[in-house]
Design an enzyme around this catalytic site. Structure first.
Site, PDB file in Angstrom:
ATOM      1  CD  GLU A   1      -3.158  -0.429   0.017  1.00  0.00           C
ATOM      2  OE1 GLU A   1      -3.189   0.784  -0.288  1.00  0.00           O
ATOM      3  OE2 GLU A   1      -3.935  -1.265  -0.473  1.00  0.00           O
TER       4      GLU A   1
ATOM      5  N   PRO B   1     -15.314   0.006  16.774  1.00  0.00           N
ATOM      6  CG  PRO B   1     -16.953  -1.060  18.050  1.00  0.00           C
ATOM      7  CD  PRO B   1     -15.711  -0.215  18.169  1.00  0.00           C
TER       8      PRO B   1
ATOM      9  CD  GLU C   1      -0.820  17.182  -1.986  1.00  0.00           C
ATOM     10  OE1 GLU C   1       0.090  17.959  -1.662  1.00  0.00           O
ATOM     11  OE2 GLU C   1      -2.025  17.481  -1.934  1.00  0.00           O
TER      12      GLU C   1
END
Length: 192
Positions: free
Chosen positions: A64, A86, A118
């Site tokens: 990622e 949660p 960006e």
């Protein structure tokens, strides 16, 4: 083809995030991305995303980071913790496995890509009001780095450019809120 190990209960999604620290322009900085899509479009966030089924959490964090910033971490990436409130993601129940890394002093070019509009290095002290619960994730990463700096760990000692200057060490300690004791010993340990 269905698996013989079906689970009839709802399952949360799993993401992985990677906080990266670097000493740039005499300041402790962290790498952030500006989100391209909702939720939190145009907000700054820690690089990260959904974990693929076949990859480890660390591999997902590294992937990622590369997709969103063009940056590869050559050294160690450490697990930081998990964040599982949660309501942390408005899309549904999502648990993130956060990681942290430091880069040695020097230039680290980046460019936003994939779902990041960006990518930018931002001073840690100015990084706030981030997407999701990333303020909490960044605070945990700063605490991790503070402990590393005080302990003179290799990750911390490598942060500053060579030769290591006492003024830079003082600034690093100040930016982390670390007790500024025996800074000369820190400079010596860093090879300054």
């Amino acid at each position: 083809m269905s698996s013989p190990y079906c689970y009839k209960y709802p399952r949360p999604a799993v993401t992985t995030d990677l906080v990266v620290f670097a000493w740039i322009d005499h300041t402790l900085q962290t790498l952030l991305i500006r989100r391209k899509h909702d939720p939190f479009a145009d907000h700054w966030a820690i690089p990260g995303g959904f974990l693929d089924m076949e990859e480890t959490a660390e591999a997902g964090a590294r992937r990622e980071l590369l997709e969103e910033t063009g940056l590869t971490i050559p050294g160690v990436v450490e697990p930081l913790g998990f964040f599982a409130a949660p309501d942390r993601d408005p899309r549904g129940r999502t648990i993130t496995l956060a990681h942290v890394a430091t880069l040695p002093g020097g230039d680290h070019p980046i460019e936003g890509g994939d779902d990041a509009a960006e990518a930018a290095w931002r001073p840690v002290v100015e990084a706030r009001d981030l997407a999701f619960d990333h303020d909490e994730v960044l605070a945990a990463a700063v605490d991790w780095l503070r402990r590393k700096v005080v302990a003179k760990s290799p990750e911390a000692l490598a942060l500053l450019p060579r030769p290591v200057e006492l003024s830079e060490v003082r600034s690093l300690f100040k930016s982390l809120g670390a007790p500024a004791r025996n800074l000369a010993a820190w400079v010596a340990a860093a090879g300054g």
